[in-house]
Scaffold this active site. Structure first.
Site, short mmCIF file in Angstrom:
data_model
loop_
_atom_site.label_atom_id
_atom_site.label_comp_id
_atom_site.label_asym_id
_atom_site.label_seq_id
_atom_site.Cartn_x
_atom_site.Cartn_y
_atom_site.Cartn_z
CB ALA A 160 -2.77 7.17 -3.15
CG HIS A 161 1.24 4.85 -4.79
ND1 HIS A 161 1.96 5.56 -4.21
CD2 HIS A 161 0.83 5.57 -5.20
CE1 HIS A 161 2.14 6.62 -4.30
NE2 HIS A 161 1.65 7.18 -5.85
CD GLN A 162 -4.87 1.53 -3.60
OE1 GLN A 162 -5.08 1.99 -5.00
NE2 GLN A 162 -3.91 2.61 -3.08
CG LEU A 194 -2.06 -1.29 1.19
CD1 LEU A 194 -3.08 -1.02 2.98
CD2 LEU A 194 -3.10 -0.95 0.20
#
Length: 733
Positions: free
Chosen positions: A663-665, A489
């Site tokens: 904001a990044h997965q 994440l």
């Protein structure tokens, strides 16, 4: 040219005569308790009492309490919603209030015990403060968090018919005014190939599909359309958009499904409330199951590229080396991947130049320079003079080159068709006569309202992101142990610094200018990157929702300083990982190394703010941890910084907790050299199902430690190139 105005879904405005349309199911007594809590939470905005009165009256007259209740029920985690229902029910009675609040509700006069709504504002405030610090009855802390978060999201984002909110004037916020193009646009960029379901009847849908070259047969018995194409792709973001462009250019008939809506620059409003609701997964309110991590993911045509912060950072060499050697995925170490990054950066117009930085990036750069720290420019997929602080709500200037204005345009120009507002339900898997140990994918089943689509294709691609691809694979019957696990994440924690208007060396407001144009890498003695420090884009509602609530007055002071508060975050390449096997159900755990790296990053971010000259700095810890810098000795500042750590989330049994952001997965269907090591092979094909590919951030073997847009698009480019070769060679007939 006079603007036609924003899209109806994005223009905001209050509901009129809609009391009967609310479906939250709260009773009148529960709503009375909810209103009392909201009244206690909302800051007085005391610099202008008249403005506060206007803001509160607007919130009240616009059914603000019902909006809060509706958002809680529709977007909250089911268990948390149940807790809120029970708490509000108990607070609506005297006995229940006594149970939850204790002796503070007692009185010497009749009726001796008061229910929550009858208590004074001061007593209600004390109760909420106690709930925030609760270490035994954790459900009270969860109820407080959900009520606080949604109350502020609604209060600071609700707008009238003129797209305005009275509280904005009090806190110095305004929605950016963009210049209207004088060039008459006759067509929307994807008009040639997109079919927007909200504008179609069943008969016109079939006609549109046939007109665009899609083979359709109506099965009226099963209320289903049978569709045939070469390639069907689920998702139109960084993975699906690139795959659609590459494969359609090779001459294959491509059908792309997207559950979100299609918007163009003229449709965007820049309004925080409706933009979060329509452009983000779960309306921007998705969290891990423990409420610890707030997860942001795009949910519109173009996916995350339509709302991200434009950072275009190439995959670090150290990560590519790890993937090609440790994870045994050879193409990451070859020139083909470097060429893919070149092609991606060229197509989306990446530039490293920035003619004017916004307020927050000025602060980051100045703080680093004053401390002798290295600060790096961040390449962006926009022009060098792009000065837009609201790209997270869609780029109204049309300057940012997201998937919807680049790769998808290429795709439709080569005959691809995009179906928006169409949700994939499951893949069609059958036994493969040639490979007994493996299934064969024939396509998928999707739905448009009550209508079903059975789409048969030579190749099927799941590109709906790390949060949605695993649940789709699992619900289709795939069993690989790596599906839905290894979810990374890039957890981030926030800090803030206040720079009053008198500090003229920093121009602008916190919500103005390019979102990310600079970054700082926090490196260990061994030159390993422990964290990166960047700036955050937070509208007033998101800022208030994430900020700790200590008291009405403290929240008032925060919001009055909002427009000149710089928010930085520390982000780490997480070694910890999570799981997502059912839609909306995300579990995640940090390692001790992650916590240590976050602590180091947070402390560095605070030093940068202090180095830039902030008069006050703080964290987003629940107790409002902060210190005034002006007039404070260096040793006292260092002592304060030494108390900063990566504390637990709201379910921890500690008085002090915080909310992490992501904001990044990535990584939840990672590539592997064999079935034991990954969900898919190095070409993105599922080990269990021939002809079923994954082409999004979920295939990345590990976290990468920087903004992943270029990495996802470049990986998708390589995968889709290989799929094209397979199709050309007749592998999937």
């Amino acid at each position: 040219m006079k603007s036609k105005g924003p899209h109806p879904l994005l223009k905001g405005g209050c509901k009129k005569d809609v009391c009967s349309s609310y479906s939250h199911g709260f009773s009148s007594s529960q709503m009375q308790s909810l209103a009392a809590i909201c009244q206690t939470l909302i800051p007085p905005l005391t610099l202008d009492q008249e403005l506060h009165n206007q803001a509160y009256y607007f919130f009240y007259s616009s059914s603000g309490f019902d909006e809060v209740a509706e958002r809680i029920v529709k977007r909250g985690m089911p268990k948390a919603v149940l807790i809120v229902r029970i708490v509000l029910k108990l607070l609506s009675s005297r006995v229940g209030t006594l149970l939850l609040c204790g002796c503070i509700c007692l009185d010497q006069k009749w009726p001796f015990v008061h229910k929550f709504s009858e208590l004074s504002l001061k007593k209600r405030e004390a109760i909420l403060q106690k709930w925030s610090r609760e270490t035994l009855l954790i459900p009270l802390k969860i109820a407080f968090l959900l009520l606080k978060t949604v109350c502020f999201l609604i209060f600071f984002s609700l707008t009238d018919e003129n797209s305005s909110n009275p509280s904005w004037e009090a806190i110095g916020y305004k929605v950016e005014v963009t210049e209207t193009s004088t060039k008459t646009e006759t067509k929307r960029p994807l008009e040639k190939g997109i079919i927007e379901i909200m504008n179609k009847s069943e008969s016109s849908l079939k006609k549109s599909l046939i007109e665009k070259g899609i083979n359709v047969i109506d099965d009226s018995d099963d209320n289903m359309y049978n569709i045939k194409c070469d390639v069907v792709i689920v998702g139109s973001g960084c993975g699906g958009g690139v795959a659609g462009a590459v494969l359609s250019k090779s001459g294959y008939k491509v059908l792309i499904l997207e559950k979100g809506h299609y918007f163009v620059p003229e449709d965007y409003s820049g309004l925080e409330g409706p933009s979060l609701s329509e452009l983000y997964e779960s309306g921007g309110m998705l969290t891990t199951q423990d409420g610890k991590v707030m997860i942001l993911a795009g949910s519109t045509v173009g996916g995350g590229s339509s709302v991200n912060w434009s950072a275009c950072i190439r995959t670090p060499d150290c990560v590519l080396k790890e993937w090609s050697t440790v994870n045994e995925i050879p193409f990451f170490g070859k020139t083909e991947y470097q060429s893919a990054m070149d092609a991606v950066c060229s197509r989306i117009g990446v530039t490293e130049k920035c003619t004017e930085e916004g307020f927050q990036n000025q602060v980051l750069r100045k703080g680093c320079e004053n401390l002798g720290l290295k600060v790096e420019p961040v390449p962006r997929n926009s022009s060098e003079n792009h000065y837009c602080g609201s790209c997270c709500y869609g780029c109204r200037r049309g300057d940012k080159k997201g998937i919807d204005s680049t790769w998808l345009v290429d795709a439709v120009n080569n005959g691809a068709v995009i179906l928006s507002e169409c949700k994939a339900e499951s893949f069609i898997l059958v036994n493969d006569n040639n490979e007994k140990s493996r299934k064969k994918c024939l396509g998928l089943i999707a739905s448009i309202g009550k209508k079903k689509l059975r789409i048969e294709a030579r190749v099927t691609i799941s590109a709906c992101g790390s949060l949605l691809t695993p649940p789709l694979l699992v619900s289709s019957g795939l069993k690989n142990q790596n599906i839905g696990t290894n979810l990374h994440l890039h957890p981030a924690l926030l800090v803030w610094g206040y720079f009053p208007e008198s500090m003229v060396e920093f121009k602008g407001k916190s919500f103005e200018g390019g979102i990310i144009t600079s970054l700082h890498k926090v490196q260990s003695k061994e030159s390993n990157t422990q964290a990166i420090v960047e700036v955050a884009a937070l509208g007033p509602a998101s800022f208030a929702a994430l900020s700790p609530w200590v008291s009405r007055q403290d929240m008032n002071e925060k919001m009055m300083k909002y427009s000149r508060t710089a928010v930085l975050f520390a982000l780490v390449k997480d070694q910890g990982f999570g799981e997502v096997r059912n839609q909306g159900c995300v579990n995640y755990r940090l390692t001790e190394v992650d916590k240590e790296n976050l602590k180091t990053g947070l402390r560095r971010a605070l030093r940068i703010l202090i180095g830039a000259g902030a008069v006050e700095v703080g964290t987003f810890r629940s107790d409002g941890q902060k210190i005034r810098c002006k007039g404070t000795k260096n040793e006292d500042l260092e002592e304060f910084i030494d108390t900063v750590a990566a504390v637990g989330g709201p379910r921890s049994r500690s008085e002090y907790w915080t909310i992490y952001c992501s904001a990044h997965q990535m990584g939840s269907c990672r590539m592997g050299s064999n079935e034991e090591g990954g969900a898919v092979d190095e070409y993105g094909e599922c080990w269990e199902a021939k002809g079923l590919f994954v082409c999004d951030g979920s295939v990345l073997p590990t976290a990468i430690g920087v903004n992943p847009m270029i990495t996802i698009q470049s990986t998708a480019y390589c995968i889709s190139q290989k799929i094209g070769e397979f199709l050309k060679n007749g592998k999937y007939l």
